[in-house]
Scaffold this motif. Structure first.
Motif, short mmCIF file in Angstrom:
data_model
loop_
_atom_site.label_atom_id
_atom_site.label_comp_id
_atom_site.label_asym_id
_atom_site.label_seq_id
_atom_site.Cartn_x
_atom_site.Cartn_y
_atom_site.Cartn_z
N ASP A 76 17.88 68.12 73.90
CA ASP A 76 17.52 69.41 73.10
C ASP A 76 18.24 69.10 71.54
O ASP A 76 19.14 68.93 71.53
N ASN A 77 17.52 69.68 70.54
CA ASN A 77 18.00 69.56 69.16
C ASN A 77 18.26 68.22 68.84
O ASN A 77 19.17 67.95 67.75
N TYR A 121 30.61 66.97 69.88
CA TYR A 121 31.01 68.05 70.69
C TYR A 121 30.92 69.47 69.90
O TYR A 121 30.65 70.71 70.47
N SER A 163 27.25 70.46 69.73
CA SER A 163 26.64 71.04 70.75
C SER A 163 27.48 72.47 71.19
O SER A 163 26.90 73.22 71.90
N THR A 164 28.57 72.69 71.04
CA THR A 164 29.25 73.99 71.06
C THR A 164 28.60 75.15 70.41
O THR A 164 28.18 76.05 70.64
N LEU A 165 28.46 74.73 69.00
CA LEU A 165 28.06 75.60 68.39
C LEU A 165 26.56 75.99 68.33
O LEU A 165 25.99 77.10 67.90
N SER A 166 25.80 75.15 68.76
CA SER A 166 24.24 75.32 68.92
C SER A 166 24.09 75.46 70.32
O SER A 166 22.86 76.01 70.55
N GLN A 167 24.94 75.56 71.14
CA GLN A 167 24.79 75.82 72.49
C GLN A 167 23.79 75.07 73.22
O GLN A 167 22.93 75.56 74.18
N THR A 168 23.85 73.63 72.90
CA THR A 168 22.81 72.53 73.27
C THR A 168 23.37 72.10 74.92
O THR A 168 24.75 71.73 74.98
N ARG A 169 22.58 72.51 75.57
CA ARG A 169 22.97 71.99 77.07
C ARG A 169 22.40 70.80 77.63
O ARG A 169 22.73 70.06 78.55
#
Length: 181
Positions: free
Chosen positions: A60-61, A47, A50-56
């Protein structure tokens, strides 16, 4: 050489009797409980990532996330092992020490962490190019975990082989008596 000597339980030294390995059943119960507790660690770390990297999208990533999780799990285990126990190990009265019974240094804990991937890497290396269905992967991984656990029976002190290679050992930690007021 007697069986007690092979198991590390020489009775003439008070400290050697403290270095007896817990039963395989108890170590594996601790291993499973550790996996359940790690669900929370992985969930929070995922979490946060995904929040810090703005992974949607989950894909991705993906490789960066896997590397991040490897580091997070490494920090978790190295920190707790250098203190002697994880929460699961406390629950099952197991402590990790070096071969002489001393607490682990962070370097030795890091080595143990790297070698503990023997629980998963050999089958993953074989499975990666095969592109097998999920059920077959689960069966093969489970089989390897059972084999890796059972080969500890061939170690003279009944330790897991990655512990022997890392110069560490799992020992019984007697529960602390509760004080009655």
């Amino acid at each position: 050489m007697s069986k007690d000597t092979l198991l590390g339980a020489q009775h003439d030294s008070p400290t050697s009797s403290l270095l007896i390995a817990p039963s395989l059943r108890r170590r594996m119960a601790c291993w499973l409980y550790e996996g359940m507790l790690l669900f929370g660690v992985v969930f929070i770390a995922g979490y946060l990532f995904s929040t810090l990297s703005q992974t949607r999208n989950a894909l991705d990533n993906r490789h960066v996330l896997q590397a991040f999780m490897l580091v997070v799990l490494g920090i978790y285990f190295v920190w707790f092992w250098s203190k002697g126990q994880t929460l699961a190990m406390k629950t099952w009265h197991i402590r990790v020490v070096d071969a002489q019974g001393r607490p682990l240094t962070q370097t030795r804990a890091l080595l143990r962490y790297a070698l503990s991937w023997m629980w998963f890497l050999p089958p993953l290396a074989l499975l990666a190019p095969m592109n097998l269905p999920v059920l077959e992967v689960v069966v093969l991984m489970t089989g390897w975990v059972l084999v890796w656990a059972l080969v500890s029976r061939f170690h003279p002190a009944r330790q897991f082989w990655h512990d022997a290679w890392a110069g560490t050992r799992l020992v019984h930690q007697a529960p602390t008596p509760k004080k009655i007021r």
